[in-house]
Design a protein around this motif. Structure first.
Motif, PDB file in Angstrom:
ATOM      1  N   UNK A  63       0.802  -1.225   0.000  1.00 44.69           N
ATOM      2  CA  UNK A  63       0.000   0.000   0.000  1.00 44.69           C
ATOM      3  C   UNK A  63       0.836   1.278   0.000  1.00 44.69           C
ATOM      4  N   UNK A  64       2.143   1.161   0.167  1.00 44.61           N
ATOM      5  CA  UNK A  64       2.979   2.361   0.105  1.00 44.61           C
ATOM      6  C   UNK A  64       3.381   2.702  -1.330  1.00 44.61           C
ATOM      7  N   UNK A  65       2.852   1.942  -2.287  1.00 40.73           N
ATOM      8  CA  UNK A  65       3.179   2.185  -3.689  1.00 40.73           C
ATOM      9  C   UNK A  65       1.891   2.370  -4.497  1.00 40.73           C
ATOM     10  N   UNK A  66       1.980   3.166  -5.572  1.00 40.46           N
ATOM     11  CA  UNK A  66       0.825   3.415  -6.416  1.00 40.46           C
ATOM     12  C   UNK A  66       1.073   4.592  -7.324  1.00 40.46           C
ATOM     13  N   UNK A  67       0.006   5.033  -7.991  1.00 41.66           N
ATOM     14  CA  UNK A  67       0.116   6.179  -8.892  1.00 41.66           C
ATOM     15  C   UNK A  67      -1.113   7.068  -8.736  1.00 41.66           C
ATOM     16  N   UNK A  68      -1.213   8.072  -9.588  1.00 42.37           N
ATOM     17  CA  UNK A  68      -2.337   9.008  -9.495  1.00 42.37           C
ATOM     18  C   UNK A  68      -3.664   8.320  -9.762  1.00 42.37           C
ATOM     19  N   UNK A  69      -3.658   7.312 -10.635  1.00 40.80           N
ATOM     20  CA  UNK A  69      -4.891   6.583 -10.934  1.00 40.80           C
ATOM     21  C   UNK A  69      -5.400   5.849  -9.703  1.00 40.80           C
ATOM     22  N   UNK A  70      -4.490   5.358  -8.870  1.00 41.20           N
ATOM     23  CA  UNK A  70      -4.896   4.658  -7.651  1.00 41.20           C
ATOM     24  C   UNK A  70      -5.643   5.600  -6.714  1.00 41.20           C
ATOM     25  N   UNK A  71      -5.162   6.824  -6.583  1.00 35.00           N
ATOM     26  CA  UNK A  71      -5.823   7.795  -5.711  1.00 35.00           C
ATOM     27  C   UNK A  71      -7.204   8.159  -6.255  1.00 35.00           C
ATOM     28  N   UNK A  72      -7.307   8.393  -7.545  1.00 37.14           N
ATOM     29  CA  UNK A  72      -8.590   8.809  -8.118  1.00 37.14           C
ATOM     30  C   UNK A  72      -9.609   7.681  -8.078  1.00 37.14           C
ATOM     31  N   UNK A  73      -9.151   6.433  -8.114  1.00 37.16           N
ATOM     32  CA  UNK A  73     -10.087   5.308  -8.084  1.00 37.16           C
ATOM     33  C   UNK A  73     -10.890   5.270  -6.788  1.00 37.16           C
ATOM     34  N   UNK A  74     -10.287   5.736  -5.699  1.00 36.05           N
ATOM     35  CA  UNK A  74     -10.979   5.702  -4.406  1.00 36.05           C
ATOM     36  C   UNK A  74     -12.213   6.598  -4.390  1.00 36.05           C
ATOM     37  N   UNK A  75     -12.348   7.488  -5.342  1.00 34.44           N
ATOM     38  CA  UNK A  75     -13.500   8.387  -5.407  1.00 34.44           C
ATOM     39  C   UNK A  75     -14.607   7.867  -6.324  1.00 34.44           C
ATOM     40  N   UNK A  76     -14.437   6.665  -6.843  1.00 35.32           N
ATOM     41  CA  UNK A  76     -15.393   6.145  -7.819  1.00 35.32           C
ATOM     42  C   UNK A  76     -16.461   5.275  -7.174  1.00 35.32           C
ATOM     43  N   UNK A  77     -17.573   5.133  -7.883  1.00 36.46           N
ATOM     44  CA  UNK A  77     -18.648   4.243  -7.434  1.00 36.46           C
ATOM     45  C   UNK A  77     -18.187   2.789  -7.458  1.00 36.46           C
ATOM     46  N   UNK A  78     -17.306   2.458  -8.408  1.00 40.89           N
ATOM     47  CA  UNK A  78     -16.807   1.084  -8.498  1.00 40.89           C
ATOM     48  C   UNK A  78     -16.044   0.687  -7.232  1.00 40.89           C
ATOM     49  N   UNK A  79     -15.261   1.620  -6.701  1.00 36.41           N
ATOM     50  CA  UNK A  79     -14.530   1.322  -5.468  1.00 36.41           C
ATOM     51  C   UNK A  79     -15.498   1.099  -4.310  1.00 36.41           C
ATOM     52  N   UNK A  80     -16.485   1.961  -4.171  1.00 32.53           N
ATOM     53  CA  UNK A  80     -17.439   1.822  -3.070  1.00 32.53           C
ATOM     54  C   UNK A  80     -18.180   0.495  -3.153  1.00 32.53           C
ATOM     55  N   UNK A  81     -18.585   0.117  -4.352  1.00 30.37           N
ATOM     56  CA  UNK A  81     -19.308  -1.145  -4.515  1.00 30.37           C
ATOM     57  C   UNK A  81     -18.436  -2.332  -4.154  1.00 30.37           C
ATOM     58  N   UNK A  82     -17.208  -2.358  -4.663  1.00 38.01           N
ATOM     59  CA  UNK A  82     -16.316  -3.485  -4.405  1.00 38.01           C
ATOM     60  C   UNK A  82     -15.899  -3.554  -2.936  1.00 38.01           C
ATOM     61  N   UNK A  83     -15.644  -2.403  -2.333  1.00 36.54           N
ATOM     62  CA  UNK A  83     -15.189  -2.401  -0.937  1.00 36.54           C
ATOM     63  C   UNK A  83     -16.288  -2.817   0.027  1.00 36.54           C
ATOM     64  N   UNK A  84     -17.538  -2.752  -0.424  1.00 39.05           N
ATOM     65  CA  UNK A  84     -18.659  -3.170   0.411  1.00 39.05           C
ATOM     66  C   UNK A  84     -19.182  -4.551   0.024  1.00 39.05           C
ATOM     67  N   UNK A  85     -18.402  -5.269  -0.769  1.00 36.91           N
ATOM     68  CA  UNK A  85     -18.831  -6.606  -1.198  1.00 36.91           C
ATOM     69  C   UNK A  85     -19.104  -7.473   0.029  1.00 36.91           C
ATOM     70  N   UNK A  86     -20.211  -8.207   0.022  1.00 37.02           N
ATOM     71  CA  UNK A  86     -20.585  -8.992   1.211  1.00 37.02           C
ATOM     72  C   UNK A  86     -19.790 -10.267   1.408  1.00 37.02           C
TER      73      UNK A  86
END
Length: 244
Positions: A63-86
């Motif tokens: 988690x100490x590595x990544x790029x700008x796309x990684x940061x912007x992904x956290x603001x997406x609906x796709x991230x919220x849906x996946x992170x709340x997967x049951x």
């Protein structure tokens, strides 16, 4: 022998620090499965292949590595849906979050592989229905433009067979058979063809598929990079998971 080390890492996305168990080394014994699921002991380290920031939810091999796309992904609906997967297993959910990020970035094969890893977690937990559903989800990541990579199509073939998606598996078998493949690909396709005809969705290894089918005595005159990769996987040279 499998070794871990606890490290304090600063999240690439939110900047907060947290402790994580980092896999330093492992080993394998036996043949990988046809979907490249590694044999033990490395198989049992799957829970450490991805890390998750406990503050922002960022998921990555480190988690100490990544790029700008990684940061912007956290603001997406796709991230919220996946992170709340049951999903009942945190490791499976982490792979689904990672797959969602790959899909968001247009990386179809990586999304496919991450979802397949989530299915492996369910395999280990003896949850065959969830594993089959995740394999079908993995296959959907490859829909669209035709996949030309032989390696990826062989993986997809096993995924479809294991998920009992017989019609799709038979169609892929027909395509692969028409290509007049060389060893060991032709033998693996033939093995799948027999299992699909028998409606057999069980787990098999590369070693089982090639049992009693030695390589031809005369090697191909042209170095085939796909063949080299297949041989490397078969002898299981495992890279450091932090470099993937």
């Amino acid at each position: 022998m499998t070794d871990y080390r606890t490290e304090k890492l600063q999240c690439h996305c939110c900047g907060k620090s947290s402790e994580h168990s980092v896999l330093m080394s492992s080993n394998t014994r036996g043949s990988p499965d046809l979907d490249q699921r590694p044999p033990k002991m490395y198989r049992w380290t799957i829970g450490s292949w991805l890390q998750e920031c406990p503050y922002c939810g960022y998921v990555a091999p480190s988690i100490d590595k990544g790029d700008a796309k990684a940061r912007s992904f956290l603001d997406t609906a796709e991230f919220l849906t996946a992170s709340r997967d049951p999903s009942s297993d945190p490791a499976s959910r982490r792979f689904l979050v990672r797959a969602a990020q790959h899909a968001h970035d247009g990386e179809r094969r990586s999304a496919f592989l991450s979802t397949l890893s989530a299915a492996w977690v369910c395999d280990d937990a003896s949850r065959p229905s969830e594993a089959a559903a995740l394999r079908l989800k993995a296959a959907r990541h490859l829909e669209g433009p035709r996949i030309t990579s032989l390696d990826t199509r062989l993986l997809l073939l096993d995924v479809l067979r294991r998920a009992s998606s017989w019609e799709a598996a038979e169609a892929l078998i027909a395509d692969l058979t028409a290509e007049e493949l060389e060893y060991p690909f032709a033998e693996i396709v033939a093995f799948h063809r027999d299992k699909i005809a028998a409606r057999d969705d069980a787990r098999y290894t590369i070693g089982q598929a090639l049992e009693g089918k030695p390589a031809p005595p005369v090697a191909t005159s042209v170095a085939d990079p796909e063949l080299i990769k297949a041989i490397a996987r078969h002898i299981q040279i495992i890279p450091s998971p932090r470099k993937t």
